[in-house]
Design a protein around this motif. Structure first.
Motif, PDB file in Angstrom:
ATOM      1  N   THR A 329       0.376  -1.034  -0.172  1.00 34.39           N
ATOM      2  CA  THR A 329       0.102   0.247   0.040  1.00 34.39           C
ATOM      3  C   THR A 329       0.411   1.572   0.183  1.00 34.39           C
ATOM      4  N   VAL A 330       2.447   0.954   0.297  1.00 36.10           N
ATOM      5  CA  VAL A 330       3.587   2.410  -0.030  1.00 36.10           C
ATOM      6  C   VAL A 330       2.734   3.263  -0.912  1.00 36.10           C
ATOM      7  N   ARG A 331       2.942   4.113  -0.682  1.00 33.41           N
ATOM      8  CA  ARG A 331       3.237   5.402  -2.159  1.00 33.41           C
ATOM      9  C   ARG A 331       5.058   6.871  -2.404  1.00 33.41           C
ATOM     10  N   VAL A 332       5.040   6.151  -3.077  1.00 34.16           N
ATOM     11  CA  VAL A 332       6.933   7.456  -2.816  1.00 34.16           C
ATOM     12  C   VAL A 332       5.840   8.660  -4.130  1.00 34.16           C
ATOM     13  N   SER A 347       5.988   5.818 -11.561  1.00 33.42           N
ATOM     14  CA  SER A 347       6.269   4.377 -12.255  1.00 33.42           C
ATOM     15  C   SER A 347       6.604   3.883 -11.151  1.00 33.42           C
ATOM     16  N   PHE A 348       7.163   3.758 -10.134  1.00 36.22           N
ATOM     17  CA  PHE A 348       7.408   2.878  -8.975  1.00 36.22           C
ATOM     18  C   PHE A 348       6.049   2.408  -8.114  1.00 36.22           C
ATOM     19  N   LYS A 354       1.098  -3.484  -9.922  1.00 37.98           N
ATOM     20  CA  LYS A 354       0.720  -4.548 -11.129  1.00 37.98           C
ATOM     21  C   LYS A 354       1.161  -5.427  -9.836  1.00 37.98           C
ATOM     22  N   LEU A 355       2.091  -5.298  -8.576  1.00 36.73           N
ATOM     23  CA  LEU A 355       2.861  -6.138  -7.774  1.00 36.73           C
ATOM     24  C   LEU A 355       1.341  -6.893  -7.181  1.00 36.73           C
TER      25      LEU A 355
END
Length: 622
Positions: A329-332, A347-348, A354-355
């Motif tokens: 759930t992490v977002r950068v 993109s990360f 997708k993972l």
């Protein structure tokens, strides 16, 4: 005005690292080139040593062949022209000299009148270069790479003249076995990536240290042959092979006594890349030694660019660790918003989404696979149990046939023998005939049991696929048949090149049964003939066994390969299992078999043995 700081940080780091590493790099490259030159000279010496060794080996072979041919020429049997005696001598001589493919004796016109390997066709050496030369020079001569007329194999001939009373009467011709010659030369123990070729005077390759089968019989490039023809007797140089590989080579010329032109060249070579490989590796190692210094330089530059790179990388790294711990759930992207790192952050985050989706699909697939595995394991257990039951039944059948059926037969045969002895002379001829019939029937029943067990064993025998020469097997079988019945005059023809891949033991049993049948059913033929060969049927190659014996009615062809089915009466002995055994062996090789015949005109059995798509090596279990 151009500013260095306006470049991308990655370019700035690259330029600084190159400036710091350039002087040391130049020193390392200079030292490496010097070492390469030393290893190059050592490679030249190595090829010269190998070429000298090949030269001595070939010279020794020629000397021995010259002496051997002269000894044969002095034999009284050769001088008298006794073909049969000379044939016998040559056949023993070639067995003692495996380096020779064949030994022949020709008359003054070149016609062969004696050969170590028997041949039915007329052979002439009159058109061969070595015969013309020995005839004109009256001295020991060598030929060129040719396919032998007698053995149909590639070879090179050596010839010694037969001179009686000062007159040329023919020649003793020795055909060199190129495979054996290669094995003899192979004892030189070629170093890695070192090879040699032996060439005839026309530049045709007659032997090669490695991968001989791929190029033997081909010619080298004409420019390479011209270099050797025009050069000295021994010379080292570089050349490029047809595959583009650059090599260091040394050649030597071989001449016969009194000849100006060489009859053969030996050439030893080493890959240029292999010769200087160690120096190249050392150069790479030395360049790698600069790596810590370069890394230190990069660290200094990275400190300068910390605000531009390090902080963003730290945020991305922390997010990567969270993902590695299972937090998808992490977002950068909200934390890294500027420049290329901002695009990377987007993109990360996309990758993280997708993972998560793929992980859910993987878990579903894992559950399905586990269920499939459980079903498969259950089916394997069921099939294994069924096979074990079948195997036990088969073993019980074999035990019954082998023991329970043999015991009554032994009793019948034993008691009938005792009864005949008890009755003695008082027994009537009819009574003795009945007893003899009983013993004959029990003996036949014993043979039938043996053949049934053999028929059963064939289905269980583990197959070992190897190259098999069916012609050689057929020759051995026919020799045994002739020994058991020497009074019969049967014309036997076995074609050359009857080779295939299969289980040698099973194929011998099949050929034995087919030739036994042909021998048996030609017993009443006035001019018995048996032929074993191969032919093309419906576009595919098939082997066949043909005879001109009793034949059979094609209306009953479907009964030929059935167990206990016989199409002839008691005038021909048999149990009716032989052809069923042949069919089972051919089917185990994924082949097919059928027969054609006419009553009183003979029969022909055709069978095929397909070559496996991936030929297994000898000893591989199928």
């Amino acid at each position: 005005m151009f500013k260095f700081s306006s470049l991308q940080i990655r370019i700035q780091l690259l330029i600084l690292a190159l400036i710091l590493a350039l002087p040391a790099t130049a020193i390392i490259v200079y030292t490496g080139l010097k070492e390469r030159n030393i290893e190059y000279r050592e490679a030249v010496i190595e090829t010269q040593r190998l070429a000298d060794g090949l030269f001595e080996k070939q010279e020794q072979l020629v000397r021995e062949t010259r002496q051997f041919a002269r000894l044969l020429a002095e034999l009284p049997e050769v001088k008298s022209g006794s073909s049969k005696k000379v044939q016998h001598i040559l056949s023993h001589a070639i067995n003692d000299n495996p380096q020779y493919q064949n030994i022949l004796v020709a008359d003054a016109s070149g016609d062969i009148w004696a050969s170590a390997i028997p041949t039915t066709e007329k052979i002439s050496a009159a058109d061969r270069v070595y015969f013309k030369k020995v005839k004109s020079s009256l001295s020991f001569s060598a030929g060129e790479y040719v396919v032998s007329k007698s053995t149909k194999k590639p070879t090179i001939h050596l010839a010694s003249p037969l001179i009686f009373n000062g007159k040329f009467c023919g020649a003793v011709i020795v055909s060199i076995d190129l495979d054996v010659m290669r094995s003899i030369l192979g004892r030189l123990q070629l170093p890695e990536n070192v090879n040699y070729v032996m060439l005839d005077k026309n530049g045709t390759i007659i032997s090669r240290g490695r991968e001989a089968g791929e190029i033997v019989g081909n010619q080298i490039k004409s420019e390479d042959l011209k270099i050797m023809e025009a050069g000295p007797d021994k010379y080292s140089y570089e050349f490029t092979r047809k595959d583009g590989e650059r090599r260091i080579v040394t050649y030597r010329k071989l001449r016969l006594d009194g000849d100006e032109a060489p009859y053969m060249y030996v050439r030893a070579g080493m890959s240029l890349a292999y010769a200087i490989g160690e120096a190249n590796r050392q150069m790479i190692y030395n360049l790698s030694s600069l790596l810590p210094f370069v890394i230190f330089s990069f660290i200094i530059v990275l400190v300068i660019g910390k605000r531009s790179i390090a902080d963003q990388v730290a945020r991305l790294r922390e997010a990567s660790h969270n993902i590695a711990d299972g937090d998808l759930t992490v977002r950068v992207a909200p934390l890294v918003k500027t420049g290329e790192f901002g695009e990377l952050a987007i993109s990360f985050d996309h990758m993280t989404v997708k993972l998560a989706e793929n992980l859910a699909e993987i878990k579903i697939a894992e559950n399905e696979i586990k269920q499939l595995n459980r079903d498969l394991e259950r089916k394997v257990v069921e099939r294994t149990s069924q096979l074990q039951d079948l195997l036990k039944e088969h073993e019980a059948f074999n035990y019954t046939v082998s023991h329970d059926l043999r015991a009554p037969l032994r009793h019948i045969n034993g008691f009938s023998t005792i009864l005949a002895e008890e009755l003695g002379p008082s027994a009537s001829p009819q009574c003795l005939d009945y007893l003899q019939r009983i013993r004959t029937a029990t003996s036949r029943m014993g043979c039938l049991i043996d053949e049934l067990l053999e028929f059963s064993r064939i289905s269980r025998e583990e197959m070992r696929l190897v190259p098999v020469d069916l012609g050689e097997i057929a020759s051995e079988i026919m020799d045994m048949l002739k020994e058991t019945d020497p009074h019969r005059n049967v014309h036997v023809t076995i074609a050359p090149g009857l080779k295939t891949t299969g289980d040698k033991t099973l194929l011998r049993i099949a050929i034995q049964n087919l030739l036994d049948n042909a021998w048996k059913y030609t017993g009443m033929a006035a001019n018995a003939k048996i032929e074993f060969g191969k032919a093309e049927v419906n576009g595919k190659e098939h082997f066949f066994v043909r005879d001109n014996g009793a034949g059979f009615d094609m209306a009953y062809k479907d009964k030929l390969f059935a167990v206990f089915q016989r199409l002839h009466g008691k005038e021909f002995k048999g149990t009716g299992i032989g052809l069923a055994t042949v069919e089972r062996i051919i089917l185990r090789h994924s082949g097919s078999i059928w027969a054609e015949g006419r009553v009183g005109k003979g029969a022909t059995f055709y069978f095929s043995i397909p070559v496996p798509a991936n030929k297994p090596l000898s000893g591989v279990h199928q």
